[in-house]
Design an enzyme around this catalytic site. Structure first.
Site, PDB file in Angstrom:
ATOM      1  N   ASN A 141       1.274   3.681  -0.606  1.00 45.59           N
ATOM      2  CA  ASN A 141       0.503   3.267  -1.777  1.00 45.59           C
ATOM      3  C   ASN A 141       0.773   1.793  -2.111  1.00 45.59           C
ATOM      4  O   ASN A 141       1.184   1.440  -3.208  1.00 45.59           O
ATOM      5  CB  ASN A 141       0.770   4.166  -2.994  1.00 45.59           C
ATOM      6  CG  ASN A 141       2.239   4.259  -3.382  1.00 45.59           C
ATOM      7  OD1 ASN A 141       3.120   3.767  -2.674  1.00 45.59           O
ATOM      8  ND2 ASN A 141       2.509   4.869  -4.521  1.00 45.59           N
ATOM      9  N   ARG A 168       0.336  -8.709   5.051  1.00 48.49           N
ATOM     10  CA  ARG A 168       1.496  -9.593   5.186  1.00 48.49           C
ATOM     11  C   ARG A 168       2.540  -9.001   6.130  1.00 48.49           C
ATOM     12  O   ARG A 168       3.189  -9.738   6.892  1.00 48.49           O
ATOM     13  CB  ARG A 168       2.106  -9.849   3.803  1.00 48.49           C
ATOM     14  CG  ARG A 168       3.350 -10.729   3.812  1.00 48.49           C
ATOM     15  CD  ARG A 168       3.768 -11.094   2.396  1.00 48.49           C
ATOM     16  NE  ARG A 168       4.025  -9.929   1.573  1.00 48.49           N
ATOM     17  CZ  ARG A 168       5.161  -9.226   1.598  1.00 48.49           C
ATOM     18  NH1 ARG A 168       6.121  -9.571   2.449  1.00 48.49           N
ATOM     19  NH2 ARG A 168       5.338  -8.196   0.802  1.00 48.49           N
ATOM     20  N   ARG A 216      13.292   0.633   0.400  1.00 52.68           N
ATOM     21  CA  ARG A 216      13.950  -0.652   0.613  1.00 52.68           C
ATOM     22  C   ARG A 216      15.448  -0.497   0.361  1.00 52.68           C
ATOM     23  O   ARG A 216      15.860   0.336  -0.461  1.00 52.68           O
ATOM     24  CB  ARG A 216      13.371  -1.707  -0.327  1.00 52.68           C
ATOM     25  CG  ARG A 216      13.723  -1.503  -1.784  1.00 52.68           C
ATOM     26  CD  ARG A 216      13.109  -2.577  -2.664  1.00 52.68           C
ATOM     27  NE  ARG A 216      11.661  -2.444  -2.699  1.00 52.68           N
ATOM     28  CZ  ARG A 216      10.867  -3.292  -3.360  1.00 52.68           C
ATOM     29  NH1 ARG A 216      11.387  -4.318  -4.010  1.00 52.68           N
ATOM     30  NH2 ARG A 216       9.562  -3.088  -3.367  1.00 52.68           N
ATOM     31  N   ASP A 246      -1.801  10.340 -11.979  1.00 50.38           N
ATOM     32  CA  ASP A 246      -0.844  10.242 -10.875  1.00 50.38           C
ATOM     33  C   ASP A 246      -0.788  11.536 -10.079  1.00 50.38           C
ATOM     34  O   ASP A 246      -0.896  11.540  -8.843  1.00 50.38           O
ATOM     35  CB  ASP A 246       0.557   9.908 -11.413  1.00 50.38           C
ATOM     36  CG  ASP A 246       0.787   8.417 -11.566  1.00 50.38           C
ATOM     37  OD1 ASP A 246       0.146   7.640 -10.840  1.00 50.38           O
ATOM     38  OD2 ASP A 246       1.611   8.027 -12.399  1.00 50.38           O
TER      39      ASP A 246
END
Length: 397
Positions: A100, A108, A38, A173
């Site tokens: 993920n 959405r 982003r 992780d």
């Protein structure tokens, strides 16, 4: 030989550790990895994780740098329809999408697995979530520490006095990242036979269960609920576990008859070999008191460094407990990159005659935006319009 994934393009739309690690491993195998972030903030892990606050303030935390190298970064606002148009064009050019995000986020944004594969029928869409698809928990957010807790792993770690303890590193992780990379490469192989893509559903919880496989099987077959055993080995052998020495600790993994004989010889305990009660694993378990006391006393007479060398010479599975600086300095066959100052995650395997792809430095946010847009066929004026509208972000430097 060329790297195994040369010519494969991976879109890395992930954040934090597990997802970026998966894409990073694919990049080390030769894939062209484009990290989608982003604008302005980028991947949240850029700004947290690790002890170097100055690096984190610049968007280059040590946690981000661990699996950030070898990638190109494009910053896109996927909340904007024009940003999603850019993303869809990226997907048309790609072989693999690794993401993920929760299923509700994909719905959405119009980027569910059905929608992404409608854009590109040959796309491998790898979705990494806490609990996988299809169940009531599919949309539940999760981090490594949550999965360690919910999986039962923490309930088995520690001692009766300490209570449950998380492992010292985010093993779920990185295990999930490796699991996902394994799944993606399998899906790519399947595509060579079908010429169509597929959806890969990777669960952090199921990854944790896979790491606990033998313990789970034991519970399923016996009904015995695992207890916290501290440093005792899972084998429950009296000669396996971690033991204090005069200085430091030594870990023993002595379970088989031949290993026990070599241990007895190394410790000078010939009488153990002459005692018929100790000649088998079952006998040693039944008469553990004959071994436990002398074993602890003998090991306390020397430093762990000394015992390690003595035991290794006799072929006994043993290792001195080390801290991290000493551990990464071990002279293993795959230690050259670390000793030469190479940072970041390393592949835990090697191919004969194939070196992992050279790892470029982790990119700044949006460092490669313009270059990638040009590759996708955007004209200069279109790129300028996207930049001016804030739909994409160029190099932050």
């Amino acid at each position: 030989m060329s790297a195994p994934l040369s010519g494969i393009r991976v879109i890395d739309w992930t954040h934090v550790l597990a997802g970026p690690a998966c894409a990073y491993y694919l990049g080390m195998l030769g894939a062209d990895v484009i990290k989608v972030e982003r604008p302005v903030t980028g991947d949240a892990i850029r700004h947290r994780g690790g002890t170097d606050k100055a690096r984190a303030a610049k968007g280059m935390s040590t946690a981000y740098m661990t699996q950030g190298g070898g990638k190109r970064s494009i910053a896109i606002d996927l909340e904007a329809e024009t940003g999603r148009d850019v993303f869809r064009r990226l997907l048309k050019s790609a072989d693999v999408l690794v993401e993920n995000h929760r299923p509700s986020t994909l719905e959405r944004l119009g980027l569910t697995e059905e929608e992404t594969r409608a854009i590109n029928s040959r796309l491998i869409h790898c979705a990494m979530t806490g609990y996988g698809r299809g169940g009531e928990m599919a949309d539940t957010p999760a981090y490594d520490v949550n999965i360690q807790a919910v999986s039962g792993l923490m309930s088995m770690t520690g001692t009766a006095e300490s209570g449950p303890i998380r492992t010292g590193a985010p093993i779920i992780d990185y295990a999930t990242g490796l699991s996902a990379a394994f799944a993606v490469t399998s899906a790519l192989f399947a595509r060579t036979q079908t010429n169509t893509g597929s959806f890969v559903d990777v669960s952090m919880l199921e990854t944790a269960f896979s790491l606990m496989s033998s313990t789970i099987t034991d519970y399923q077959l016996t009904g015995s609920v695992p207890q916290r055993r501290g440093n005792a080995a899972n084998s429950r052998s009296v000669t396996s576990g971690t033991f204090p020495c005069r200085n430091g600790h030594i870990s023993l993994g002595v379970n088989e008859d031949g290993q026990f004989r070599r241990l007895a010889k190394a410790l000078g305990q010939i009488e153990w070999l002459e005692d018929d009660r100790l000649s088998t694993r079952r006998g040693r378990d039944a008469h553990a008191d004959l071994i436990a006391g002398p074993l602890g006393t003998i090991l306390a007479e020397r430093d762990a460094d000394e015992w390690e060398q003595i035991l290794w010479r006799e072929g006994v599975p043993a290792a001195k407990l080390r801290d991290l600086p000493d551990a990464i300095a071990l002279p293993t066959g795959q230690s050259e990159d670390r000793t030469e100052g190479q940072i970041g995650a390393q592949l835990p395997f090697r191919f004969m005659n194939v070196e992992p792809k050279h790892r470029s430095d982790p990119p700044a946010l949006g460092q490669d935006t313009i270059e990638i847009l040009e590759e996708l066929g955007y004209a200069s004026q279109a790129i300028a319009t996207l930049l001016q509208a804030g739909v994409v972000q160029g190099d932050a430097a």
